[in-house]
Design an enzyme around this catalytic site. Structure first.
Site, mmCIF file in Angstrom:
data_model
loop_
_atom_site.group_PDB
_atom_site.id
_atom_site.type_symbol
_atom_site.label_atom_id
_atom_site.label_comp_id
_atom_site.label_asym_id
_atom_site.label_seq_id
_atom_site.Cartn_x
_atom_site.Cartn_y
_atom_site.Cartn_z
ATOM 1 N N LYS A 189 -11.880 -7.068 -3.041
ATOM 2 C CA LYS A 189 -13.144 -7.013 -2.273
ATOM 3 C C LYS A 189 -14.659 -7.020 -3.187
ATOM 4 O O LYS A 189 -15.394 -6.479 -3.100
ATOM 5 C CB LYS A 189 -13.402 -5.862 -1.389
ATOM 6 C CG LYS A 189 -12.367 -5.992 -0.199
ATOM 7 C CD LYS A 189 -12.586 -4.932 0.722
ATOM 8 C CE LYS A 189 -11.343 -4.835 1.823
ATOM 9 N NZ LYS A 189 -9.986 -4.453 1.245
ATOM 10 N N LYS A 236 0.181 -8.627 -1.301
ATOM 11 C CA LYS A 236 -1.048 -8.027 -1.681
ATOM 12 C C LYS A 236 -1.134 -6.690 -2.242
ATOM 13 O O LYS A 236 -0.434 -5.934 -1.806
ATOM 14 C CB LYS A 236 -1.958 -8.303 -0.536
ATOM 15 C CG LYS A 236 -3.542 -8.022 -0.515
ATOM 16 C CD LYS A 236 -4.190 -7.657 0.692
ATOM 17 C CE LYS A 236 -3.919 -6.694 1.695
ATOM 18 N NZ LYS A 236 -4.441 -5.423 1.012
ATOM 19 N N ASP A 261 -6.458 -7.363 -3.525
ATOM 20 C CA ASP A 261 -7.547 -7.075 -2.619
ATOM 21 C C ASP A 261 -8.581 -6.305 -3.172
ATOM 22 O O ASP A 261 -8.656 -5.023 -2.848
ATOM 23 C CB ASP A 261 -6.759 -6.568 -1.444
ATOM 24 C CG ASP A 261 -7.717 -6.273 -0.216
ATOM 25 O OD1 ASP A 261 -8.908 -6.986 -0.112
ATOM 26 O OD2 ASP A 261 -7.368 -5.580 0.757
ATOM 27 N N ILE A 285 -22.942 -7.580 -9.106
ATOM 28 C CA ILE A 285 -23.870 -8.824 -9.551
ATOM 29 C C ILE A 285 -22.863 -9.661 -10.555
ATOM 30 O O ILE A 285 -21.872 -9.191 -10.930
ATOM 31 C CB ILE A 285 -24.784 -7.936 -10.391
ATOM 32 C CG1 ILE A 285 -24.320 -7.315 -11.705
ATOM 33 C CG2 ILE A 285 -25.905 -7.242 -9.583
ATOM 34 C CD1 ILE A 285 -25.475 -6.912 -12.752
ATOM 35 N N ASP A 309 0.737 -1.242 0.003
ATOM 36 C CA ASP A 309 0.084 0.001 -0.002
ATOM 37 C C ASP A 309 0.939 1.057 0.161
ATOM 38 O O ASP A 309 1.042 2.024 0.894
ATOM 39 C CB ASP A 309 -0.982 0.102 1.280
ATOM 40 C CG ASP A 309 -1.958 -1.087 1.278
ATOM 41 O OD1 ASP A 309 -2.062 -1.918 0.103
ATOM 42 O OD2 ASP A 309 -2.201 -1.540 2.472
#
Length: 252
Positions: free
Chosen positions: A79, A45, A77, A83, A17
């Site tokens: 998340k 990640k 990542d 749909i 990050d």
């Protein structure tokens, strides 16, 4: 993941990050940290910190390619929480870019929700890691609410229902914040060692290495404590040693 864990004697996943003044500096800093810390981590990640400014098939692809050369698995990542038709495109693009696994939010359910992600992952030989309880303070508002389970006719915590879904859907991992060791323990009891727990929130967010591992975490996701360190290699090495020591003395 297990192969990488054994080879490197590490349970640490580097959350890359990185924050910088420009995309160019961000990419340079990301690659530098990866080079310095790679010996002491078992995976990388990446989230929107890098994807938005660098571009998936541009700067991020360069980081993924270098991670692959270093034989490190990579997790996006993202998340995923849309749909089914959109989730399918999300998974396809991330896996084609080179990611080995992605994170997804079980709130959207299975049919016309996360099922297409699992289908794509299965076809492309990639993994799906489900959120069960995030590491931030307000996680209780969603993941901690009590729900009615129509199958059992009982009231249960949302995070327990998500752990059960991870088992029934065949997830490759479950995310539980290291900041909530009591939730790790409860979810670990549900998963019974079948699915590994990935725990973010170590260090800057207050999560404790020993408590998380003792409660049942398999992998620890660490970002700022390594990324913002003056010496990322030394920071990663120290955290790896603390995690391994905790595993030897009472860890799962």
């Amino acid at each position: 993941m297990e192969d990488s864990e054994r080879r490197r004697d590490s349970k640490i996943i580097l959350a890359l990050d990185v924050v910088a003044d420009s995309p160019e500096k961000m990419l340079s800093r990301s690659l530098s940290i990866l080079e310095q810390a790679h010996e002491y981590i078992c995976a990388v990640k990446i989230n929107h910190h890098l994807i938005l400014p660098l571009g998936l098939f541009n700067g991020v692809k360069r980081v993924l390619d270098r991670a692959k050369e270093l034989d490190l698995p990579t997790i996006v990542d993202c998340k995923a929480n849309d749909i089914g038709s959109t989730n399918r495109i999300i998974a396809k693009n991330y896996f084609e870019a080179g990611f080995n696994a992605l994170t997804a939010n079980p709130f959207v359910g299975w049919e016309d929700g996360l099922q297409p992600i699992f289908d794509v992952a299965d076809k492309m030989g990639c993994g799906v890691i489900l959120l069960a309880y995030m590491s931030h303070r307000a996680a209780w508002e969603g993941y901690g609410q009590n729900i009615y389970d129509p199958k059992s006719g009982r009231i249960k915590p949302q995070y327990i229902a998500f752990a059960e879904k991870a088992l029934s859907w065949g997830a490759d991992g479950v995310v539980v914040g290291a900041t909530y060791p009591e939730k790790i323990r409860e979810i670990h009891n549900v998963l019974a060692g079948v699915i590994p727990i990935y725990s973010p929130g170590i260090g800057a967010q207050g999560g404790d290495i020993a408590e998380a591992i003792s409660a049942g975490s398999r992998y620890l996701i660490v970002g700022r404590s390594i990324v913002e360190a003056e010496n990322p290699a030394e920071a990663a090495k120290r955290i790896r040693e603390l995690a391994n020591e905790s595993s030897r003395y009472g860890g799962k």
